[in-house]
Design an enzyme around this catalytic site. Structure first.
Site, short mmCIF file in Angstrom:
data_model
loop_
_atom_site.label_atom_id
_atom_site.label_comp_id
_atom_site.label_asym_id
_atom_site.label_seq_id
_atom_site.Cartn_x
_atom_site.Cartn_y
_atom_site.Cartn_z
CG HIS A 75 -2.12 -0.91 0.95
ND1 HIS A 75 -3.44 -0.63 1.13
CD2 HIS A 75 -2.12 -2.26 0.79
CE1 HIS A 75 -4.07 -1.25 0.66
NE2 HIS A 75 -3.28 -2.42 0.69
CE1 TYR A 203 -5.09 4.24 9.32
CE2 TYR A 203 -5.76 3.85 11.28
CZ TYR A 203 -4.91 3.67 10.37
OH TYR A 203 -4.09 2.57 10.63
N PRO A 295 -4.58 0.66 19.19
CG PRO A 295 -6.17 -0.43 18.52
CD PRO A 295 -6.06 -0.04 19.83
CE LYS A 299 3.92 3.28 13.50
NZ LYS A 299 3.84 2.72 12.05
CE1 TYR A 388 -1.13 4.05 9.43
CE2 TYR A 388 -0.13 3.17 7.62
CZ TYR A 388 -1.22 3.11 8.54
OH TYR A 388 -2.19 2.15 8.50
C1 PHB Z 1 -6.30 -3.97 10.98
O1 PHB Z 1 -6.48 -4.15 9.72
O2 PHB Z 1 -6.85 -4.89 11.65
C2 PHB Z 1 -5.86 -2.57 11.44
C3 PHB Z 1 -5.22 -1.95 10.68
C4 PHB Z 1 -4.92 -0.63 11.02
C5 PHB Z 1 -4.78 -0.32 12.31
C6 PHB Z 1 -5.60 -1.19 13.05
C7 PHB Z 1 -5.93 -2.50 12.69
O3 PHB Z 1 -4.58 0.89 12.65
#
Ligand code: PHB
Ligand code: APR
Length: 397
Positions: A75, A203, A295, A299, A388
């Site tokens: 990605h 997000y 989450p 990280k 990130y």
């Molecule tokens: C996930 O795909 O489970 C996931 C992706 C990004 C995050 C947290 C969880 O920041």
């Protein structure tokens, strides 16, 4: 009591323990892993799926990168959204780096299979695992398996046993400092065999609370909703989940939302936790055993990987060059990167979630303004992108 011997005893067969054992095995360093539960139980824990390139490189070095490189998706960007306003963060354009979307369950399975293929010893369903004499040159671990008591003698112990493990408790209270922040909400996750809503992760910050659209493949989606800590999974039917997600994802993305039956649903609490130091004598805390992040920012697994990278370099130097002194570098090097990840995860969490009355009106306005400032500036977006994709790993002195 039966006695066994190894060079590095590893407690915990999660991603940290498996990765460390595979890497050390490549250097001819002998390990034994002790795991409390079964392999299938370990694989039942669904967690994040965004891998930094530093982690991906380590997995390749460990000899377990084949599936990740064929099935994982590279990605080049991620999106942040404030209500209906979508802001792309072009990771590769801004940093030259990308991330790989590949589930933690899959990477764990790949490493488990590689471990078995290479004949590295792992003892599953080991109970009463207890480290002893970790300050001495002859540490050992006692455990039980099928009713038989064992003593595992070793040179070093890697505590890869997660937040609830026994390793951290081995460090006396007066010699450690624990920093903790528990957030007043959880994440409700839903997995479904439906195509993702968007090519990149989204997000989303909304007045109704945070939401995240993620994926595992072109046909499998992973979504999350911020929910009160008092909510139970049973409170959330699939229908109710999809309805709420539609209200939180940006309108022009919702047009692409395909709903379906969930194949997994669970709620995880969100917290930051750091233990200092991460070393006590010949015992090292690695991954979730030493630190936890919320989450947001993905990280957790990546910080576990940088701990493993540092410990792997140290143990290789110890065994190849006889330099035992370098073990003191573990905690400071690992913690510098951990604190950075903790800070980024805290920043993302604070700015994107709805804290309700826990934050006064002034603080809420300040945070909205801060987020807008970052998202309206190329420099701001670059700062987000750099963190990130993950900061570089630090070398030993
Ligand atoms: C996930 O795909 O489970 C996931 C992706 C990004 C995050 C947290 C969880 O920041
Ligand atoms: N004895 C033996 N094994 C134990 C013990 C014990 N007393 N306590 C815990 N374990 C095992 C757990 O059963 C688990 O399989 O240790 C393992 C720890 O694995 P994780 O919790 O997954 O931790 P880690 O390997 O550090 O993984 C990194 O970062 O944020 C996260 O989601 C991410 O789980 C990932 C983690």
């Amino acid at each position: 009591m039966e006695t066994k011997k190894t060079q590095v005893a590893i407690i915990g067969a999660g991603p940290s323990g498996l990765l460390l054992s595979l890497l050390l095995n490549k250097q001819g360093i002998d390990t034994v892993i002790l795991e409390r539960v079964t392999g299938n139980y370990v694989l039942g824990r669904i967690r994040a799926g965004v891998l930094e390139q530093g982690f991906a490189k380590l997995v390749r070095q460990a000899g377990a990168g084949h599936n990740m490189d064929t099935l994982g998706e590279v990605h080049h960007g991620v999106e942040l959204a404030i209500d209906d306003k979508r802001v792309p963060i072009e990771l590769t354009k801004l940093t030259g780096e990308s991330v790989i979307v590949y589930g933690q369950v899959d990477i764990t399975r790949d490493m488990m299979e590689e471990r078995e293929k290479r004949g590295i010893e792992a003892i599953y369903e080991a109970s009463n695992v207890q480290p002893h004499d970790v300050k001495s040159d002859n540490p050992y671990i006692t455990y039980e398996k099928d009713g038989v008591k064992y003593k595992l003698e070793c040179d070093y112990i890697a505590g890869c046993d997660g937040f609830h493990g026994v390793s951290r408790k081995t460090i006396p209270d007066e010699l450690k400092t624990e920093y903790e922040r528990v957030y007043p909400f959880g994440w409700l996750g839903l997995m479904s065999d439906t195509p993702p809503i968007n090519d990149e992760l989204i997000y989303a910050k909304t007045k109704r609370g945070f939401a995240l659209a993620s994926m595992r493949s072109k046909t499998r989606s992973r979504y999350y909703l911020q929910v009160p800590l008092t909510d139970k999974v049973e409170d959330w039917s699939d229908e109710k989940f999809w309805e709420e997600l539609k209200k939180r994802m940006p309108k022009d993305a919702v047009k692409n939302l395909v709903t379906g039956k969930s194949i997994e649903k669970s709620i995880v609490p969100t917290r930051s936790f750091i233990c200092e130091p991460l070393q006590y004598g010949n015992l090292f805390l690695v991954g979730d055993a030493g630190h936890i992040v919320p989450p947001t920012g993905a990280k957790g697994l990546n910080l576990a990987a940088s701990d493993v990278a540092t410990l792997y370099k140290i143990l290789t130097r110890v065994y190849k060059q006889g330099d035992k002194k370098c073990i003191e570098q573990y905690s400071p090097i690992a913690l510098r990167r951990v604190w950075n990840g903790v800070r980024f995860s805290w920043w993302m969490t604070d700015l994107l979630h709805n804290f309700g009355d826990d934050k006064d009106f002034y603080t809420q306005r300040m945070e909205s303004s801060e987020l807008e400032f970052f998202l309206n500036s190329e420099a701001g977006k670059k700062v987000i992108a750099e963190q990130y994709v993950g900061l570089p790993y630090e070398d030993l002195e």
